[in-house]
Write a protein that holds these residues in place. Structure first.
Motif, PDB file in Angstrom:
ATOM      1  N   THR A 168       1.832  15.643 -12.478  1.00  0.00           N
ATOM      2  CA  THR A 168       0.640  16.322 -13.003  1.00  0.00           C
ATOM      3  C   THR A 168       0.567  17.757 -12.509  1.00  0.00           C
ATOM      4  N   HIS A 169       0.887  17.941 -11.225  1.00  0.00           N
ATOM      5  CA  HIS A 169       0.879  19.292 -10.648  1.00  0.00           C
ATOM      6  C   HIS A 169       1.922  20.175 -11.326  1.00  0.00           C
ATOM      7  N   ARG A 170       3.099  19.585 -11.589  1.00  0.00           N
ATOM      8  CA  ARG A 170       4.172  20.349 -12.224  1.00  0.00           C
ATOM      9  C   ARG A 170       3.772  20.774 -13.642  1.00  0.00           C
ATOM     10  N   GLU A 171       3.187  19.839 -14.394  1.00  0.00           N
ATOM     11  CA  GLU A 171       2.770  20.165 -15.751  1.00  0.00           C
ATOM     12  C   GLU A 171       1.659  21.207 -15.750  1.00  0.00           C
ATOM     13  N   GLN A 203       0.828  -1.209   0.000  1.00  0.00           N
ATOM     14  CA  GLN A 203       0.000   0.000   0.000  1.00  0.00           C
ATOM     15  C   GLN A 203       0.862   1.260   0.000  1.00  0.00           C
ATOM     16  N   LEU A 204       1.966   1.234   0.769  1.00  0.00           N
ATOM     17  CA  LEU A 204       2.860   2.394   0.800  1.00  0.00           C
ATOM     18  C   LEU A 204       3.528   2.608  -0.555  1.00  0.00           C
ATOM     19  N   LYS A 205       3.906   1.507  -1.210  1.00  0.00           N
ATOM     20  CA  LYS A 205       4.518   1.614  -2.537  1.00  0.00           C
ATOM     21  C   LYS A 205       3.538   2.232  -3.520  1.00  0.00           C
ATOM     22  N   GLU A 206       2.288   1.801  -3.472  1.00  0.00           N
ATOM     23  CA  GLU A 206       1.271   2.374  -4.357  1.00  0.00           C
ATOM     24  C   GLU A 206       1.040   3.846  -4.026  1.00  0.00           C
ATOM     25  N   ALA A 207       1.094   4.180  -2.733  1.00  0.00           N
ATOM     26  CA  ALA A 207       0.894   5.575  -2.334  1.00  0.00           C
ATOM     27  C   ALA A 207       2.026   6.460  -2.863  1.00  0.00           C
ATOM     28  N   ARG A 208       3.265   5.954  -2.772  1.00  0.00           N
ATOM     29  CA  ARG A 208       4.394   6.738  -3.290  1.00  0.00           C
ATOM     30  C   ARG A 208       4.273   6.931  -4.800  1.00  0.00           C
ATOM     31  N   ALA A 209       3.874   5.869  -5.500  1.00  0.00           N
ATOM     32  CA  ALA A 209       3.718   5.975  -6.955  1.00  0.00           C
ATOM     33  C   ALA A 209       2.632   6.994  -7.302  1.00  0.00           C
ATOM     34  N   LEU A 210       1.537   6.991  -6.527  1.00  0.00           N
ATOM     35  CA  LEU A 210       0.463   7.946  -6.768  1.00  0.00           C
ATOM     36  C   LEU A 210       0.936   9.374  -6.511  1.00  0.00           C
TER      37      LEU A 210
END
Length: 332
Positions: free
Chosen positions: A97-100, A83-90
């Motif tokens: 997305t925020h940067r773009e 779950q933590l790995k998925e959270a980091r990927a998200l």
């Protein structure tokens, strides 16, 4: 509802820990030990049995025993890590997305500051993978990935027709495993490679649209970088690369001068093996015997002997003369 470190509800973990300390106890005995109502403990014990964290015997009253923690809890930890790995990927995807979105809202934002190794690696991969025409790079230590780690993706790009022009710092050529596991295979696949005694920075330029400059470096790899979008600064970086490209020494095959029959005969009669070509590349980079020994996995005495033999073979009295003769023969 509050959750414990293990991902269980707090009161569920409380009952499980008490059961670990007091095996083969009844629901009422465990309720007394936990200081909780018997009905609540009974409900939680049923949940622990259902989830494989406890077992129940067939006695009257039934008694409960905790499943060994290393068996019961390890899957919970694995699930939390997933779950933590998925959270980091998200978070990484949302950050990009925020940067773009910020760049779209502020088109004058031509330089971004990246402050984590993950963001830097992701941006560098994105630049190289998205390149359609050409990747230009300054390559110098230190490295995050081991030699050969990113070779497959580069070779796939080169097969698609993406040109790779790379200038290697002489310390990159001397880096253990780098020459044979990265540089030579890349050159064989079509990379245009040159070597420079000392490059000012690390740099990757993707087509003519973006570049990345890692500028805070340590033994553990870069931790800060500039991501430069299309702007006057990018044009300046392109000019810097082209200027250094002109000064750098080619590592790929050098064609023989037309009509030079003597040179052609020499080249045909005594073509060097791959190990000799590697040694020539290291010599041309200006490395010391100690640095060459580290790069090739030789002792310094073996290195000195090989260099002496090569100079005798080329009829050269100095290393510089050996480099010129090797280039004239098409060995370098």
């Amino acid at each position: 509802m509050e959750f414990s470190v293990l991902g269980l509800a707090e009161e569920t973990e409380h009952v499980y820990v008490a059961l670990v300390r007091q095996p083969r106890c009844s629901s009422s005995e465990l309720a007394d030990a936990c200081g909780m109502p018997a009905t609540t403990v009974g409900r939680l014990l049923s949940k622990l049995v259902r989830d494989g964290l406890a077992v129940q015997d067939d006695g009257r009253p039934p008694r409960f025993t905790a499943t060994p923690p290393d068996v019961a809890v390890t899957p919970l930890i694995d699930q939390r890590e997933h779950q933590l790995k998925e959270a980091r990927a998200l978070v990484q995807r949302l950050t990009e997305t925020h940067r773009e979105a910020a760049r779209f809202s502020h088109p004058d934002l031509s330089v971004e500051l990246l402050t984590s190794r993950e963001h830097i690696s992701a941006a560098a991969r994105r630049l190289t993978v998205d390149a359609r025409h050409e990747v230009r790079a300054f390559d110098r230590p230190p490295y995050v990935d081991g030699p050969g780690t990113n070779l497959d993706s580069q070779l796939q790009q080169q097969r698609r027709g993406v040109i790779h022009r790379v200038i290697y710092d002489r310390e990159a050529v001397a880096w253990p495993g780098r020459l044979n596991n990265d540089i030579v295979p890349s050159i064989k696949a079509g990379e245009q490679a040159r070597v420079h005694p000392e490059l000012p920075l690390k740099l990757v330029i993707s087509d003519d649209r973006a570049a990345i400059i890692p500028f805070s470096q340590s033994r553990w790899g870069q931790s800060v970088a500039y991501l430069v979008h299309r702007s006057p600064m990018l044009v300046a970086l392109e000019s810097l690369f082209e200027a250094q490209w002109e000064r750098a020494l080619p590592l790929s095959d050098t064609p023989l001068p037309p009509g030079d029959a003597t040179t052609a005969a020499e080249s045909e009669d005594a073509q060097p093996d791959e190990e000799t070509r590697s040694l020539l590349a290291l010599l041309a980079s200006g490395l010391t015997d100690a640095a060459i020994a580290r790069a090739q996995g030789w002792s310094e005495r073996t290195t000195q002997r090989r260099v002496h033999q090569l100079m005798c073979q080329l009829g050269a009295s100095t290393r510089f003369q050996a480099g010129l003769t090797a280039t004239r023969r098409g060995w370098l």
